[in-house]
Design an enzyme around this catalytic site. Structure first.
Site, PDB file in Angstrom:
ATOM      1  N   ARG A   5      18.963   9.546  38.535  1.00  0.00           N
ATOM      2  CA  ARG A   5      17.568   9.990  38.344  1.00  0.00           C
ATOM      3  C   ARG A   5      17.426  11.499  38.479  1.00  0.00           C
ATOM      4  NH1 ARG A   5      13.642   5.688  39.381  1.00  0.00           N
ATOM      5  NH2 ARG A   5      14.481   4.056  38.067  1.00  0.00           N
ATOM      6  N   ARG A   9      10.641  12.985  38.588  1.00  0.00           N
ATOM      7  CA  ARG A   9       9.402  13.497  39.173  1.00  0.00           C
ATOM      8  C   ARG A   9       9.552  14.523  40.278  1.00  0.00           C
ATOM      9  NH1 ARG A   9       7.195   7.576  39.969  1.00  0.00           N
ATOM     10  NH2 ARG A   9       9.449   7.429  40.197  1.00  0.00           N
ATOM     11  N   ARG A  18       5.097  15.059  31.795  1.00  0.00           N
ATOM     12  CA  ARG A  18       4.480  13.754  32.014  1.00  0.00           C
ATOM     13  C   ARG A  18       2.950  13.795  32.046  1.00  0.00           C
ATOM     14  NH1 ARG A  18       4.022   9.404  32.489  1.00  0.00           N
ATOM     15  NH2 ARG A  18       4.717   8.362  34.381  1.00  0.00           N
ATOM     16  N   ASP A  53      15.593   4.531  29.683  1.00  0.00           N
ATOM     17  CA  ASP A  53      15.350   3.568  30.767  1.00  0.00           C
ATOM     18  C   ASP A  53      16.099   2.279  30.450  1.00  0.00           C
ATOM     19  OD1 ASP A  53      13.362   3.316  33.262  1.00  0.00           O
ATOM     20  OD2 ASP A  53      13.675   1.356  32.338  1.00  0.00           O
ATOM     21  N   TYR A 128      14.107  -8.537  35.667  1.00  0.00           N
ATOM     22  CA  TYR A 128      12.818  -8.008  35.192  1.00  0.00           C
ATOM     23  C   TYR A 128      12.144  -8.976  34.224  1.00  0.00           C
ATOM     24  CZ  TYR A 128      13.482  -3.605  37.557  1.00  0.00           C
ATOM     25  OH  TYR A 128      13.626  -2.665  38.536  1.00  0.00           O
TER      26      TYR A 128
HETATM   27  O1  CP3 Z   1      19.051   8.973  35.990  1.00  0.00           O
HETATM   28  C1  CP3 Z   1      18.430   9.601  35.102  1.00  0.00           C
HETATM   29  O2  CP3 Z   1      18.011  10.771  35.275  1.00  0.00           O
HETATM   30  C2  CP3 Z   1      18.252   8.968  33.741  1.00  0.00           C
HETATM   31  C3  CP3 Z   1      17.032   8.303  33.487  1.00  0.00           C
HETATM   32  C4  CP3 Z   1      16.776   6.919  34.032  1.00  0.00           C
HETATM   33  C5  CP3 Z   1      15.472   6.402  34.164  1.00  0.00           C
HETATM   34  N1  CP3 Z   1      15.555   5.086  34.520  1.00  0.00           N
HETATM   35  C6  CP3 Z   1      14.218   7.131  33.897  1.00  0.00           C
HETATM   36  C7  CP3 Z   1      13.054   6.709  34.675  1.00  0.00           C
HETATM   37  C8  CP3 Z   1      17.666   5.917  34.404  1.00  0.00           C
HETATM   38  C9  CP3 Z   1      19.175   5.938  34.518  1.00  0.00           C
HETATM   39  C10 CP3 Z   1      16.878   4.755  34.701  1.00  0.00           C
HETATM   40  C11 CP3 Z   1      17.458   3.455  35.073  1.00  0.00           C
HETATM   41  C12 CP3 Z   1      16.582   2.396  35.591  1.00  0.00           C
HETATM   42  N2  CP3 Z   1      15.325   2.073  35.189  1.00  0.00           N
HETATM   43  C13 CP3 Z   1      16.963   1.466  36.573  1.00  0.00           C
HETATM   44  C14 CP3 Z   1      18.310   1.400  37.199  1.00  0.00           C
HETATM   45  C15 CP3 Z   1      18.465   2.507  38.161  1.00  0.00           C
HETATM   46  C16 CP3 Z   1      18.081   2.201  39.548  1.00  0.00           C
HETATM   47  O3  CP3 Z   1      17.149   2.859  40.043  1.00  0.00           O
HETATM   48  O4  CP3 Z   1      18.729   1.337  40.151  1.00  0.00           O
HETATM   49  C17 CP3 Z   1      15.885   0.603  36.795  1.00  0.00           C
HETATM   50  C18 CP3 Z   1      15.849  -0.529  37.797  1.00  0.00           C
HETATM   51  C19 CP3 Z   1      14.866   0.978  35.911  1.00  0.00           C
HETATM   52  C20 CP3 Z   1      13.538   0.346  35.742  1.00  0.00           C
HETATM   53  C21 CP3 Z   1      12.482   1.264  36.156  1.00  0.00           C
HETATM   54  N3  CP3 Z   1      12.113   2.397  35.467  1.00  0.00           N
HETATM   55  C22 CP3 Z   1      11.654   1.171  37.297  1.00  0.00           C
HETATM   56  C23 CP3 Z   1      11.736   0.072  38.337  1.00  0.00           C
HETATM   57  C24 CP3 Z   1      10.785   2.266  37.269  1.00  0.00           C
HETATM   58  C25 CP3 Z   1       9.658   2.581  38.196  1.00  0.00           C
HETATM   59  C26 CP3 Z   1      10.193   3.123  39.463  1.00  0.00           C
HETATM   60  C27 CP3 Z   1       9.430   4.299  39.968  1.00  0.00           C
HETATM   61  O5  CP3 Z   1      10.075   5.054  40.707  1.00  0.00           O
HETATM   62  O6  CP3 Z   1       8.248   4.472  39.650  1.00  0.00           O
HETATM   63  C28 CP3 Z   1      11.117   3.050  36.143  1.00  0.00           C
HETATM   64  C29 CP3 Z   1      10.469   4.306  35.756  1.00  0.00           C
HETATM   65  C30 CP3 Z   1      11.376   5.460  35.494  1.00  0.00           C
HETATM   66  N4  CP3 Z   1      12.493   5.463  34.706  1.00  0.00           N
HETATM   67  C31 CP3 Z   1      11.184   6.773  35.980  1.00  0.00           C
HETATM   68  C32 CP3 Z   1      12.233   7.568  35.473  1.00  0.00           C
HETATM   69  C33 CP3 Z   1      12.496   9.030  35.676  1.00  0.00           C
HETATM   70  C34 CP3 Z   1      10.028   7.197  36.868  1.00  0.00           C
HETATM   71  C35 CP3 Z   1       9.382   8.432  36.386  1.00  0.00           C
HETATM   72  C36 CP3 Z   1       8.092   8.353  35.653  1.00  0.00           C
HETATM   73  O7  CP3 Z   1       7.301   7.414  35.764  1.00  0.00           O
HETATM   74  O8  CP3 Z   1       7.870   9.368  34.981  1.00  0.00           O
END
Ligand code: CP3
Length: 321
Positions: A5, A9, A18, A53, A128
């Protein structure tokens, strides 16, 4: 070294983008996804991770979803029946996820460091689809897995084929390495991992590894699963922050690499505390070749950027040979 990540944010530049665009809009616009991927490289990370994602393939498969404000992902029609599983489409990534592959191609023109592509592993994606979002105990997922093993097998087979094709397409587009996120698989007992997850992950990884790119196989809460995850595949095994890295590597075997495993929350304390935690992971890795420094899970939005800078600098200095 890189951080899970690392684009997100905690960075003002990301929050700015965003303000006017949703997460999905960013992912679907290759120029912007490229810009966001590049943002954290100013801290000196040694690799970029594609901004996307793990849930993106679900929409073209037929399972639409959204990111609801403050709640994370919401699947519109969670899976409750075998008929829904049978309706899921095995997509062609070139046709259904062209924006991801375009982002990879754009990035490859700009980048001076390797690019990591990724996908969710079938268990984590299935969770999911079935729970409809995040879950505390994966009760619905396990009800299907234990109670309807044929339906589970059908779902996992479809997801595995999608993930296999998607990862191959990312490598063909230019990804230099791949990470498979089985983020929530740590909620399973080893015997259930062996029965309900291992065969599918093994099939994917055995195929993707024939492309020759390194594959990082990661999950959270996986202390009891490390040997099984290694056997399922991966050039490098990702280790979460609760598992001491030295013990983990010994169990995994020194013929594989390891990635990890600083606690992302240690970045929330002072600079000195953050550096001490980074050094703990370096000490545990013992200067062996094959350690990718990372956090044990994703960086949190509250992280001060100065601590990120300090840790990147420290790891580079301390591990310079
Ligand atoms: O790592 C990186 O910089 C690459 C981008 C990336 C994102 N999601 C962008 C994102 C990667 C590798 C993911 C993977 C991902 N997405 C996972 C596996 C990684 C882990 O954390 O174990 C999972 C479970 C998801 C599903 C997902 N996407 C969830 C549960 C959420 C909400 C969580 C939260 O913190 O709000 C997301 C949103 C998400 N995907 C964000 C980002 C940067 C949050 C940022 C936003 O809303 O702008």
């Amino acid at each position: 070294m890189w951080f899970m990540r690392q684009a997100g944010r905690y960075m003002a530049e990301y929050r700015k983008i965003r303000e006017t665009r949703t997460l999905i809009e960013i992912c679907k616009t290759p120029e912007i996804a490229t810009e966001v991927t590049l943002q954290p490289l100013k801290f000196g990370f040694d690799a970029a991770i594609l901004f996307a994602d793990i849930l993106l393939p679900l929409e073209p498969m037929g399972a639409s979803f959204e990111f609801a404000k403050g709640e994370g992902p919401v699947i519109h029609e969670p899976i409750v029946s075998r008929a829904q599983i049978d309706r899921l489409r095995v997509i062609d990534p070139e046709e259904s996820l062209p924006y991801v592959l375009s982002t990879i191609k754009l990035l490859k023109r700009e980048l001076e460091v390797p690019l990591i592509g990724f996908a969710g592993a079938p268990f984590t994606l299935a969770s999911y689809l079935i729970e409809g979002g995040k879950s505390a105990n994966f009760a619905k997922t396990k009800r299907l897995m234990f109670g309807a093993p044929d339906a589970w097998a059908a779902l996992m087979t479809t997801l595995s084929e999608v993930v296999r094709r998607y990862l191959r397409a990312q490598v063909a587009a230019g990804a230099d390495a791949i990470q498979v996120f089985d983020s929530w698989v740590g909620d399973l007992a080893p015997a259930d991992y062996a029965e309900f997850v291992h065969p599918y992950v093994h099939r994917i990884l055995a195929d993707v590894q024939t492309t020759g790119v390194p594959v990082i196989h990661f999950g959270v809460g996986t202390s009891t699963l490390l040997e099984s995850m290694r056997d399922a595949g991966g050039t490098v095994i990702g280790v979460d922050f609760c598992t001491p890295l030295d013990e983990a590597w010994k169990r995994i075997g020194y013929d594989r690499g390891v990635q990890g495993n600083m606690d992302p929350c240690a970045l929330l304390a002072t600079r000195d505390v953050a550096i001490r935690h980074a050094q703990r992971a370096l000490d545990a890795a013992g200067n062996r070749p094959g350690h990718i420094f990372n956090l044990g899970h994703g960086i949190t939005p509250e992280t001060p950027v100065d601590n990120v800078k300090a840790v990147v600098e420290h790891v580079h200095q301390a591990s310079a040979r």
